[in-house]
Design a protein around this motif. Structure first.
Motif, PDB file in Angstrom:
ATOM      1  N   CYS A  53       2.144  -0.356   2.442  1.00 17.51           N
ATOM      2  CA  CYS A  53       0.891  -0.814   3.064  1.00 17.51           C
ATOM      3  C   CYS A  53      -0.330  -0.450   2.220  1.00 17.51           C
ATOM      4  N   PRO A  57      -2.309  -3.981   1.790  1.00 18.83           N
ATOM      5  CA  PRO A  57      -2.525  -3.855   3.235  1.00 18.83           C
ATOM      6  C   PRO A  57      -2.176  -5.140   3.978  1.00 18.83           C
ATOM      7  N   PRO A  58      -1.609  -5.005   5.182  1.00 19.54           N
ATOM      8  CA  PRO A  58      -1.277  -6.201   5.961  1.00 19.54           C
ATOM      9  C   PRO A  58      -2.536  -6.985   6.327  1.00 19.54           C
ATOM     10  N   PRO A  74       6.315  -4.939   5.321  1.00 22.51           N
ATOM     11  CA  PRO A  74       6.600  -3.555   4.919  1.00 22.51           C
ATOM     12  C   PRO A  74       8.019  -3.134   5.281  1.00 22.51           C
ATOM     13  N   ALA A  89       3.019   2.243  12.292  1.00 29.11           N
ATOM     14  CA  ALA A  89       1.655   1.721  12.189  1.00 29.11           C
ATOM     15  C   ALA A  89       0.809   2.232  13.355  1.00 29.11           C
TER      16      ALA A  89
END
Length: 151
Positions: A53, A57-58, A74, A89
């Motif tokens: 991540c 990053p998402p 991920p 998360a």
């Protein structure tokens, strides 16, 4: 059809029999060994998901959340089950308090409530509620992890 033929009060015969639960006695050392192995696996999983991540990053949805497809990325890149990623998360986003049992190098045994975790393969940087300060814990010295104790 059965109600029409047998009447409104009819029920199929059913007498449930609970399954027999097999148990096996274990020693405290076995429990400690399994807890340490689970902690090591959890730490490695957390570190791999966070590194994936951090590298990419998402993407966020218009509503501000993260979609299921983005959470699966991920999970595929890190060696973990897709169901673990949302839990990790959530813990990282919320700064959820957890409790650890820790064996410091100076000897003894300590139980700490911690939050704001940053995991590295060898250590855990966190906020320690007992000391009211930032602390670094060596992962092999963490004996167990559990939900936070109620105040």
């Amino acid at each position: 059809m059965a109600v029409a033929l047998r009447g409104p009060g009819w029920h199929a015969p059913f007498e449930p029999v609970p399954p027999v639960a097999r148990t096996q006695p274990v020693t405290a050392e076995e429990v400690e060994r399994e807890a340490a192995a689970a902690l090591t696996a959890f730490t490695a999983l957390t570190a791999s998901v966070l590194s994936v991540c951090a590298a990419e990053p998402p993407a966020r949805l218009k509503s501000g959340g993260v979609g299921a497809r983005e959470l699966s990325r991920p999970g595929k890149a890190a060696p973990c089950d897709e169901t673990d990623v949302p839990q990790l998360a959530h813990a990282a986003d919320t700064g959820q308090v957890i409790t650890i049992a820790y064996d410091p190098a100076s000897g003894g045994h300590s139980v700490r409530s911690i939050s704001e975790l940053a995991v590295d393969p060898a250590w855990l940087r966190t906020w320690c509620h007992l000391r009211d300060d930032e602390r670094v814990f060596t992962l092999p010295r963490i004996a167990s992890v559990m939900p936070a104790s109620p105040l």
